[in-house]
Design a protein around this motif. Structure first.
Motif, PDB file in Angstrom:
ATOM      1  N   LYS A 174       0.907   5.068 -16.274  1.00 30.74           N
ATOM      2  CA  LYS A 174       1.217   5.286 -14.853  1.00 30.74           C
ATOM      3  C   LYS A 174       1.048   6.741 -14.413  1.00 30.74           C
ATOM      4  CE  LYS A 174       3.890   1.214 -14.035  1.00 30.74           C
ATOM      5  NZ  LYS A 174       5.078   0.583 -13.547  1.00 30.74           N
ATOM      6  N   ASP A 175       1.384   7.710 -15.259  1.00 30.12           N
ATOM      7  CA  ASP A 175       1.220   9.106 -14.844  1.00 30.12           C
ATOM      8  C   ASP A 175      -0.256   9.450 -14.668  1.00 30.12           C
ATOM      9  OD1 ASP A 175       0.903   8.926 -17.647  1.00 30.12           O
ATOM     10  OD2 ASP A 175       1.652  10.953 -17.981  1.00 30.12           O
ATOM     11  N   ARG A 176      -1.121   8.881 -15.502  1.00 27.85           N
ATOM     12  CA  ARG A 176      -2.560   9.112 -15.346  1.00 27.85           C
ATOM     13  C   ARG A 176      -3.079   8.408 -14.099  1.00 27.85           C
ATOM     14  NH1 ARG A 176      -6.880  11.947 -15.136  1.00 27.85           N
ATOM     15  NH2 ARG A 176      -8.731  11.087 -16.086  1.00 27.85           N
ATOM     16  N   PHE A 177      -2.678   7.168 -13.900  1.00 21.53           N
ATOM     17  CA  PHE A 177      -3.083   6.408 -12.725  1.00 21.53           C
ATOM     18  C   PHE A 177      -2.681   7.146 -11.452  1.00 21.53           C
ATOM     19  CE2 PHE A 177      -2.644   3.129  -9.490  1.00 21.53           C
ATOM     20  CZ  PHE A 177      -3.717   2.286  -9.727  1.00 21.53           C
ATOM     21  N   GLY A 178      -1.495   7.737 -11.464  1.00 18.97           N
ATOM     22  CA  GLY A 178      -0.981   8.462 -10.310  1.00 18.97           C
ATOM     23  C   GLY A 178      -1.810   9.663  -9.913  1.00 18.97           C
ATOM     24  N   GLN A 179      -2.645  10.153 -10.814  1.00 18.18           N
ATOM     25  CA  GLN A 179      -3.517  11.285 -10.493  1.00 18.18           C
ATOM     26  C   GLN A 179      -4.656  10.890  -9.554  1.00 18.18           C
ATOM     27  OE1 GLN A 179      -4.776  12.923 -14.263  1.00 18.18           O
ATOM     28  NE2 GLN A 179      -2.687  13.455 -14.851  1.00 18.18           N
ATOM     29  N   PHE A 180      -4.867   9.584  -9.363  1.00 21.15           N
ATOM     30  CA  PHE A 180      -5.961   9.106  -8.528  1.00 21.15           C
ATOM     31  C   PHE A 180      -5.518   8.649  -7.144  1.00 21.15           C
ATOM     32  CE2 PHE A 180      -7.422   8.668 -12.880  1.00 21.15           C
ATOM     33  CZ  PHE A 180      -8.689   9.215 -12.813  1.00 21.15           C
ATOM     34  N   THR A 181      -4.219   8.693  -6.868  1.00 19.37           N
ATOM     35  CA  THR A 181      -3.732   8.217  -5.574  1.00 19.37           C
ATOM     36  C   THR A 181      -2.506   9.013  -5.151  1.00 19.37           C
ATOM     37  OG1 THR A 181      -3.006   6.280  -4.311  1.00 19.37           O
ATOM     38  CG2 THR A 181      -2.304   6.393  -6.625  1.00 19.37           C
ATOM     39  N   LYS A 182      -2.331   9.103  -3.850  1.00 18.68           N
ATOM     40  CA  LYS A 182      -1.129   9.733  -3.311  1.00 18.68           C
ATOM     41  C   LYS A 182      -0.090   8.678  -2.946  1.00 18.68           C
ATOM     42  CE  LYS A 182      -3.552  13.775  -1.726  1.00 18.68           C
ATOM     43  NZ  LYS A 182      -3.838  14.706  -0.671  1.00 18.68           N
ATOM     44  N   LYS A 183      -0.468   7.415  -3.050  1.00 19.06           N
ATOM     45  CA  LYS A 183       0.433   6.325  -2.710  1.00 19.06           C
ATOM     46  C   LYS A 183       1.337   5.985  -3.894  1.00 19.06           C
ATOM     47  CE  LYS A 183      -2.349   3.952   0.748  1.00 19.06           C
ATOM     48  NZ  LYS A 183      -2.864   2.631   1.139  1.00 19.06           N
ATOM     49  N   GLN A 184       2.430   5.306  -3.587  1.00 18.73           N
ATOM     50  CA  GLN A 184       3.331   4.824  -4.625  1.00 18.73           C
ATOM     51  C   GLN A 184       2.620   3.753  -5.442  1.00 18.73           C
ATOM     52  OE1 GLN A 184       7.072   3.455  -3.080  1.00 18.73           O
ATOM     53  NE2 GLN A 184       7.701   2.578  -5.013  1.00 18.73           N
ATOM     54  N   ILE A 185       2.813   3.776  -6.745  1.00 18.07           N
ATOM     55  CA  ILE A 185       2.213   2.781  -7.626  1.00 18.07           C
ATOM     56  C   ILE A 185       3.064   1.516  -7.581  1.00 18.07           C
ATOM     57  CG2 ILE A 185       1.566   2.253 -10.000  1.00 18.07           C
ATOM     58  CD1 ILE A 185       1.228   5.307 -10.407  1.00 18.07           C
ATOM     59  N   ALA A 186       2.425   0.390  -7.361  1.00 16.39           N
ATOM     60  CA  ALA A 186       3.129  -0.887  -7.280  1.00 16.39           C
ATOM     61  C   ALA A 186       3.756  -1.231  -8.626  1.00 16.39           C
ATOM     62  CB  ALA A 186       2.164  -1.992  -6.867  1.00 16.39           C
ATOM     63  N   ASP A 187       4.928  -1.822  -8.572  1.00 18.99           N
ATOM     64  CA  ASP A 187       5.566  -2.370  -9.766  1.00 18.99           C
ATOM     65  C   ASP A 187       5.031  -3.785  -9.914  1.00 18.99           C
ATOM     66  OD1 ASP A 187       7.139  -3.554 -11.690  1.00 18.99           O
ATOM     67  OD2 ASP A 187       9.047  -2.950 -10.799  1.00 18.99           O
ATOM     68  N   SER A 188       4.037  -3.962 -10.768  1.00 17.02           N
ATOM     69  CA  SER A 188       3.340  -5.246 -10.867  1.00 17.02           C
ATOM     70  C   SER A 188       4.219  -6.365 -11.417  1.00 17.02           C
ATOM     71  CB  SER A 188       2.069  -5.096 -11.697  1.00 17.02           C
ATOM     72  OG  SER A 188       2.374  -4.554 -12.971  1.00 17.02           O
ATOM     73  N   SER A 189       5.396  -6.028 -11.945  1.00 16.86           N
ATOM     74  CA  SER A 189       6.317  -7.087 -12.365  1.00 16.86           C
ATOM     75  C   SER A 189       7.065  -7.661 -11.160  1.00 16.86           C
ATOM     76  CB  SER A 189       7.311  -6.569 -13.408  1.00 16.86           C
ATOM     77  OG  SER A 189       8.227  -5.658 -12.816  1.00 16.86           O
ATOM     78  N   GLN A 190       7.035  -6.954 -10.022  1.00 15.38           N
ATOM     79  CA  GLN A 190       7.767  -7.372  -8.830  1.00 15.38           C
ATOM     80  C   GLN A 190       6.873  -7.635  -7.620  1.00 15.38           C
ATOM     81  OE1 GLN A 190      11.182  -7.823  -8.904  1.00 15.38           O
ATOM     82  NE2 GLN A 190      10.872  -7.499 -11.085  1.00 15.38           N
ATOM     83  N   THR A 191       5.725  -6.984  -7.549  1.00 16.88           N
ATOM     84  CA  THR A 191       4.835  -7.113  -6.399  1.00 16.88           C
ATOM     85  C   THR A 191       3.412  -7.385  -6.875  1.00 16.88           C
ATOM     86  OG1 THR A 191       4.351  -4.748  -6.372  1.00 16.88           O
ATOM     87  CG2 THR A 191       6.188  -5.481  -5.016  1.00 16.88           C
ATOM     88  N   VAL A 192       2.592  -7.878  -5.968  1.00 17.82           N
ATOM     89  CA  VAL A 192       1.189  -8.124  -6.282  1.00 17.82           C
ATOM     90  C   VAL A 192       0.360  -7.120  -5.498  1.00 17.82           C
ATOM     91  CG1 VAL A 192      -0.723  -9.764  -6.091  1.00 17.82           C
ATOM     92  CG2 VAL A 192       1.543 -10.576  -6.714  1.00 17.82           C
ATOM     93  N   GLU A 193      -0.438  -6.334  -6.202  1.00 13.36           N
ATOM     94  CA  GLU A 193      -1.322  -5.403  -5.509  1.00 13.36           C
ATOM     95  C   GLU A 193      -2.720  -5.970  -5.376  1.00 13.36           C
ATOM     96  OE1 GLU A 193      -1.154  -3.446  -9.590  1.00 13.36           O
ATOM     97  OE2 GLU A 193      -0.916  -5.483  -8.924  1.00 13.36           O
TER      98      GLU A 193
END
Length: 136
Positions: free
Chosen positions: A54-73
């Protein structure tokens, strides 16, 4: 001739567990594009799944990262060459730590699909369609 590709990027909680899951489905890792925070999962010649901590993924977006266990992106759909291959891949996913996602979908004799959640809760559909329907 140029072949356009799609790179699907997903944030994961446990990179090693996700690598084990996707290689358990029969997909290969491309080590050239993998490191301690990212793994490149080769789905086909034109589809690559980039799984990232998640910390690496976060380097590509300014948006909040979805919690895929609770939401569908996104709903990610993969084709299969037969009904049997749909079942084979989904059964492997469930045996490798995934979970069933919904009911089997059938539309006449021309479409068959099943779905699974990966260990992080990302939703994958696996679908077979009669080639004569696709080709028109």
């Amino acid at each position: 001739m140029y072949q356009q590709m799609i790179f699907v990027n997903l944030a994961v909680n446990d990179l090693e567990a996700s690598k084990k899951f996707f290689t358990g489905l029969g997909f290969a890792l491309n080590e050239q594009f993998s490191d301690d925070s990212t793994a490149s999962v080769v789905i086909s010649d034109a589809i690559v799944l980039m799984i990232m901590k998640k910390d690496r993924f976060g380097q590509f977006t300014k948006k909040q990262i979805a919690d895929s266990s609770q939401t569908v992106e996104a709903l990610l759909a993969l084709s299969a060459e037969s009904r049997e291959k749909v079942d084979e891949l989904v059964d492997k996913a469930i045996a490798s730590g995934g979970a069933p996602a919904g009911e089997t979908q059938e539309q006449g004799d021309f479409m068959y699909g099943r779905a699974f959640f990966d260990p992080d809760g990302h939703h994958f559909e696996v679908v077979w369609m009669d080639p004569s329907v696709i080709e028109g």
